[in-house]
Design a protein around this motif. Structure first.
Motif, PDB file in Angstrom:
ATOM      1  N   HIS A 198       0.822  -1.209   0.000  1.00  0.00           N
ATOM      2  CA  HIS A 198       0.000   0.000   0.000  1.00  0.00           C
ATOM      3  C   HIS A 198       0.858   1.261   0.000  1.00  0.00           C
ATOM      4  CE1 HIS A 198      -2.828  -3.071   1.477  1.00  0.00           C
ATOM      5  NE2 HIS A 198      -3.622  -2.444   0.631  1.00  0.00           N
ATOM      6  N   LYS A 248      -5.516  -1.517  -5.828  1.00  0.00           N
ATOM      7  CA  LYS A 248      -5.227  -2.219  -4.569  1.00  0.00           C
ATOM      8  C   LYS A 248      -4.103  -1.531  -3.801  1.00  0.00           C
ATOM      9  CE  LYS A 248      -6.901  -6.683  -6.120  1.00  0.00           C
ATOM     10  NZ  LYS A 248      -6.565  -8.030  -6.553  1.00  0.00           N
ATOM     11  N   GLU A 301      -5.474   1.555  -1.995  1.00  0.00           N
ATOM     12  CA  GLU A 301      -6.537   1.374  -1.006  1.00  0.00           C
ATOM     13  C   GLU A 301      -6.182   2.110   0.282  1.00  0.00           C
ATOM     14  OE1 GLU A 301      -6.981  -2.854  -0.514  1.00  0.00           O
ATOM     15  OE2 GLU A 301      -8.265  -3.018  -2.265  1.00  0.00           O
TER      16      GLU A 301
END
Length: 155
Positions: free
Chosen positions: A82, A110, A113
């Motif tokens: 992340h 992703k 996120e």
């Protein structure tokens, strides 16, 4: 896409990159192993005071840290993928690689996120993302596009 800046050489790429990610705390690069890895390390050098990661197109689930070692920027241990900025490297768009822009877009989502102001930046040579029409599928915030001129001199 409007051109917001022009420059030349490796310094131009690095300075452009640094200015686009100046507010980023963590940056995750996504690219092909071998071909893109050195570019992630090169770009990472100018922002080495940030948390950096690299995800190989061969294994999108395993991010590795990028850190400054005795020999320069290197891949390290597994880390959280992340980030608040994701860098898609142009090698991903090469037809022989077999990564679809839809898959890369999914991976970028992703990675971002939980990020409030996440950015997707493409870094490529010879308009790779545009030629392969990745810009029609991925909502890039910016694309750094460089051209290479090569001369081989016999001395």
């Amino acid at each position: 896409m409007p051109i917001i800046n022009t420059s030349q050489g490796v310094g131009g790429i690095l300075n452009s990159f640094r200015s686009l990610v100046e507010d980023a705390k963590k940056i995750t690069f996504v690219g092909t192993p071998g071909f893109c890895t050195p570019f992630a390390e090169l770009l990472g050098f100018v922002v080495r005071n940030r948390e950096l990661a690299f995800i190989s197109s061969e294994d999108f689930e395993k991010a590795r840290s990028i850190f400054m070692g005795p020999e320069g920027m290197q891949l390290g241990d597994l880390t959280d993928k992340h980030a608040d900025v994701v860098i898609l490297l142009g090698g991903l768009s090469m037809p022989k690689i077999g990564i679809s822009p839809e898959k890369a877009k999914d991976v970028a989502s992703k990675i971002l996120e939980g990020s409030k102001n996440g950015k997707v930046i493409g870094v490529c040579f010879q308009s790779a993302f545009i030629q392969q029409k990745w810009d029609e599928i991925i909502n890039f915030d910016y694309v750094i596009n460089a051209d290479l001129a090569v001369e081989v001199l016999q001395v």
